[in-house]
Motif scaffolding. Structure first.
Motif, PDB file in Angstrom:
ATOM      1  N   LEU A 120       0.857  -1.181   0.000  1.00 26.47           N
ATOM      2  CA  LEU A 120       0.000   0.000   0.000  1.00 26.47           C
ATOM      3  C   LEU A 120       0.893   1.231   0.000  1.00 26.47           C
ATOM      4  CD1 LEU A 120      -3.022   0.722   0.069  1.00 26.47           C
ATOM      5  CD2 LEU A 120      -2.795   1.015   2.545  1.00 26.47           C
ATOM      6  N   ALA A 122       1.209   5.396  -0.080  1.00 28.37           N
ATOM      7  CA  ALA A 122       0.518   6.638   0.250  1.00 28.37           C
ATOM      8  C   ALA A 122       1.251   7.821  -0.380  1.00 28.37           C
ATOM      9  CB  ALA A 122       0.455   6.821   1.766  1.00 28.37           C
ATOM     10  N   LEU A 134      -7.392   4.789   6.735  1.00 29.08           N
ATOM     11  CA  LEU A 134      -7.972   4.658   5.403  1.00 29.08           C
ATOM     12  C   LEU A 134      -9.435   5.103   5.339  1.00 29.08           C
ATOM     13  CD1 LEU A 134      -6.476   1.193   4.359  1.00 29.08           C
ATOM     14  CD2 LEU A 134      -5.671   3.471   3.721  1.00 29.08           C
ATOM     15  N   ILE A 139      -8.870   4.878  -2.466  1.00 30.52           N
ATOM     16  CA  ILE A 139      -7.844   3.847  -2.630  1.00 30.52           C
ATOM     17  C   ILE A 139      -7.970   3.204  -4.014  1.00 30.52           C
ATOM     18  CG2 ILE A 139      -6.833   1.745  -1.682  1.00 30.52           C
ATOM     19  CD1 ILE A 139      -8.428   2.315   0.916  1.00 30.52           C
ATOM     20  N   ALA A 141      -7.529   0.214  -5.665  1.00 29.77           N
ATOM     21  CA  ALA A 141      -7.395  -1.098  -5.035  1.00 29.77           C
ATOM     22  C   ALA A 141      -7.045  -2.231  -5.985  1.00 29.77           C
ATOM     23  CB  ALA A 141      -8.690  -1.446  -4.303  1.00 29.77           C
ATOM     24  N   GLY A 186      -6.433   9.306  -6.446  1.00 32.59           N
ATOM     25  CA  GLY A 186      -6.315   8.504  -5.236  1.00 32.59           C
ATOM     26  C   GLY A 186      -5.397   9.065  -4.161  1.00 32.59           C
ATOM     27  N   TYR A 188      -4.257   6.617  -1.929  1.00 32.25           N
ATOM     28  CA  TYR A 188      -3.429   5.421  -1.748  1.00 32.25           C
ATOM     29  C   TYR A 188      -3.569   4.554  -2.995  1.00 32.25           C
ATOM     30  CZ  TYR A 188      -3.692   6.510   3.289  1.00 32.25           C
ATOM     31  OH  TYR A 188      -3.638   7.129   4.518  1.00 32.25           O
ATOM     32  N   SER A 190      -2.491   0.371  -4.366  1.00 30.50           N
ATOM     33  CA  SER A 190      -1.917  -0.945  -4.079  1.00 30.50           C
ATOM     34  C   SER A 190      -1.026  -1.339  -5.267  1.00 30.50           C
ATOM     35  CB  SER A 190      -3.044  -1.969  -3.892  1.00 30.50           C
ATOM     36  OG  SER A 190      -2.523  -3.269  -3.843  1.00 30.50           O
TER      37      SER A 190
END
Length: 329
Positions: A120, A122, A134, A139, A141, A186, A188, A190
């Motif tokens: 993850l 940031a 969060l 996010i 994802a 976003g 965050y 992934s």
């Protein structure tokens, strides 16, 4: 006289070289050819490339051709259509196909990774990150029903954060996720390696958590083949599994620099220093199984994660979808 001796030595060298090449060609022709469809070409799968680089497959009588087949659904389709003999992706695909009623379904016969391999990232450094941070965040994802997205959703829910309390974005394609984040989308994202490290080096993101550590132990990436292929080719399955076990032994008994030396040719766009750092990052989260064995507990946990995401039609039986015959406990 000296010229005669030199000529004889040269002749001997040529003859020995020719014999070596002939022997090598003969040995190669006796190997069983096996095509493996890999879901992604990633440093996360270092043991696989070690088995290939160190000749473990060849020593088991196999000529293994690893073919990039992006997407777990594409991997499963390649195996089901007999385009390849072995698939390498998340074990969730074997569950989906079994639940669809396939008679010649896919069976997992060896594990490799035991945790999610994504991180993850940031926009700012967060030394005391927690899942609660969060809430309310946007996010990126990953693909809907993909393991990174489902693992992250399970971790959120397990830690008291409801999915609807975040902007859980599954609309962006896997290959575009890093670019979207760099472009301003976003809070965050992934990411797998080397993308996570690349963002850190550019100062455009900071790794704050490992999805693998958040999600727990599961048969995250496994090798599978059709039921009929396993029944007809036990020597291939046995040899392949032995080679993977040897590679897993290697990663657990050697340093990140030694591992990087043997797989660097598989990642020409990654520097040796970066490769070493990424291997170390996966070692630090204990990403790889100790052996090829897949336990019922781990298999049940991945179904728990899938069920939490609303993607599990019904629970699939461990004894049908996991063949432990050649797995080393």
């Amino acid at each position: 006289m000296k010229k005669i001796i030199i000529s004889i030595v040269c002749l001997v060298i040529v003859v020995l070289g020719a014999l070596w090449l002939a022997n090598k060609k003969e040995n190669t022709s006796t190997l069983k050819k096996v095509k493996v469809a890999e879901v992604a070409h990633s440093i996360f799968y270092a043991p696989q490339y070690l088995a290939h680089s160190l000749g473990y497959f060849e020593e088991e009588g196999l000529d293994v051709d690893i073919i990039l087949t992006s997407g777990a659904d594409a991997v499963a389709a390649a195996v089901m259509s007999d385009d390849v003999q072995i698939g390498f992706c998340g074990s969730e695909q074997t569950i989906y196909i079994y639940n669809q009623g396939a008679k010649d379904y896919l069976i997992n016969f060896s594990s490799l990774t035991k945790k999610d391999g994504s991180f993850l990232v940031a926009r700012k450094e967060m030394k005391n990150f927690s899942i609660a941070d969060l809430k309310g965040a946007h996010i990126i994802a990953g693909r809907k029903a993909g393991m990174p997205a489902m693992t992250l959703e399970w971790a959120l829910n397990k830690n008291g954060v409801k999915t609807e309390e975040v902007n859980f974005d599954t609309s962006i394609a896997f290959a575009a996720m890093s670019g979207a984040f760099i472009g301003g989308t976003g809070d965050y994202v992934s990411l797998f390696e080397p993308n996570a490290l690349a963002l850190e080096k550019e100062g455009k993101g900071y790794v704050v958590a490992s999805l693998g550590e958040l999600g727990g132990v599961v048969p995250y990436t496994t090798y599978h083949a059709k039921k009929s292929y396993i029944e007809k080719n036990p020597e291939v399955i046995e040899g392949f599994t032995k080679a993977i076990d040897r590679a897993l032994d290697y990663v657990h008994s050697h340093s990140e620099s030694e591992i990087a030396e043997h797989i660097i040719d598989y990642f020409p766009d990654v520097t040796y220093n970066d490769l070493t750092k990424i291997v170390k990052r996966y070692m630090d989260i204990d990403a790889w199984y100790d052996t090829s064995f897949i336990s019922e507990k781990d298999f049940n946990h991945i179904q728990e994660i899938i069920d939490n995401a609303g993607e599990l039609e019904k629970k699939a039986p461990y004894e049908k979808l996991v063949d432990t015959t050649y797995m080393r406990k």
